[in-house]
Design an enzyme around this catalytic site. Structure first.
Site, PDB file in Angstrom:
ATOM      1  N   ILE A  33      19.063  23.246 -32.439  1.00  0.00           N
ATOM      2  CA  ILE A  33      19.261  22.774 -31.071  1.00  0.00           C
ATOM      3  C   ILE A  33      19.478  24.007 -30.214  1.00  0.00           C
ATOM      4  O   ILE A  33      20.521  24.659 -30.285  1.00  0.00           O
ATOM      5  CB  ILE A  33      20.445  21.797 -30.981  1.00  0.00           C
TER       6      ILE A  33
ATOM      7  N   TYR B 224      28.759  17.276 -33.085  1.00  0.00           N
ATOM      8  CA  TYR B 224      28.647  18.548 -32.369  1.00  0.00           C
ATOM      9  C   TYR B 224      30.027  19.201 -32.359  1.00  0.00           C
ATOM     10  O   TYR B 224      30.916  18.773 -31.620  1.00  0.00           O
ATOM     11  CB  TYR B 224      28.133  18.286 -30.955  1.00  0.00           C
TER      12      TYR B 224
ATOM     13  N   LYS C 229      25.866  19.715 -35.847  1.00  0.00           N
ATOM     14  CA  LYS C 229      25.544  20.947 -35.125  1.00  0.00           C
ATOM     15  C   LYS C 229      26.838  21.759 -35.079  1.00  0.00           C
ATOM     16  O   LYS C 229      27.774  21.418 -34.357  1.00  0.00           O
ATOM     17  CB  LYS C 229      25.059  20.633 -33.707  1.00  0.00           C
TER      18      LYS C 229
END
Length: 303
Positions: free
Chosen positions: A206, A137, A165
């Site tokens: 997400i 992330y 992500k």
């Protein structure tokens, strides 16, 4: 355990609190049911949207266990296991594996601001201690660390570090991943870039706003990923963009997600300190954008 793939809408759950500032599991359960009924394919418990940073380790474990039991195989399970102490992350990773989670999402350790070499060593240690899938992330605006090429080269070849992500806001970074890191599954991490990222082959998103607009998010995914109908996807994205743009650029992402979830019919309660709520003017403006999206009936466009 075989490594998971990520496809569809991954809702990073908001956390409902009651009047006594205790997690309201009745609301959380009903909310999860509604998300799954509306086509969400994965549930992510423990992200920053869920205020994990304001929860005790005991609360985090309790919430992770509840979500796993309540989902009961109806959706893919992903856990946010970031912690100030790396050993707490290792502990949570072991804990969620036993609960049936398939993957964990991890940013750089908060506040520490490690170098690229130090961060790579940190993630190599985490990856060696688990066989869960690891979604990197990258959100340098929150961590002060960018998961750039030096870091990604430092973890290349580690099988379970297999997705990212990207939330830096840079589309150039996505192109860099397409060209130089094709082994990583790319997961949309900036809501206002979803259509662009789907166009370049990402298959999952997400999404915090899917807490209150799940059917609309699923509609965009179906149009852009399943149907590869970019013009239809553009029409849906244009309908959602004023609200999504506010979320990403309005400075109160989590607060807007909680208020949107309230508008959708789930009393998720207040923010925990140190975060405050929205002003009346902010609520009025957001509610107008929400009503505008709902009036478009975007989900019907792919029915």
């Amino acid at each position: 355990m075989s490594l998971p793939t990520y496809s569809g809408i991954i809702t990073v759950l908001t956390t409902p609190f009651d009047a006594n500032n205790v997690i309201d599991y009745d609301v959380l359960g009903r909310h999860i049911d509604w998300l799954i009924e509306n086509g969400v394919t994965s549930i992510l418990q423990g992200g920053s949207t869920g205020e994990y940073y304001a929860m005790t380790m005991e609360e985090r474990r309790e919430a992770l266990a509840f979500v796993a039991k309540h989902v009961a195989g109806r959706a893919q399970l992903i856990a946010g296991t970031n912690a100030m102490r790396p050993d707490d992350t290792l502990e949570l990773n072991d804990y969620v594996k036993d609960l049936g989670y398939e993957a964990v999402m991890l940013a750089a350790p908060p506040y520490a601001a490690p170098s690229a070499e130090e961060l790579a060593a940190h993630f190599r240690r985490i990856a060696a201690a688990t066989d869960l899938g690891i979604i990197l992330y990258n959100m340098p605006s929150r961590t002060a660390v960018d998961m750039g090429p030096d870091f990604l080269d430092g973890v290349r070849g580690i099988d379970n570090i297999h997705a990212i992500k990207e939330s830096s806001g840079s589309m150039s970074r996505h192109y860099e991943h397409v060209v130089n890191y094709p082994h990583l599954q790319r997961v949309c991490g900036m809501d206002d870039q979803a259509l662009d990222i789907f166009l370049w082959g990402a298959k999952s998103w997400i999404a915090g706003a899917s807490n209150f607009l799940p059917a609309e998010h699923v509609a965009l995914w179906k149009a852009a990923v399943e149907k590869r109908d970019i013009l239809l996807g553009l029409k849906i994205m244009q309908g959602m963009m004023p609200l999504i743009y506010l979320l990403e650029n309005g400075g109160k992402y989590i607060q807007y997600v909680k208020y949107g979830t309230e508008l959708a019919g789930f009393d998720v309660g207040p923010m925990r300190a140190p975060m405050g709520g929205l002003t009346d003017a902010e609520k009025t403006h957001f509610e107008k954008l929400y009503d505008d999206v709902k009036a478009l009936d975007l989900a019907a466009l792919v029915a």
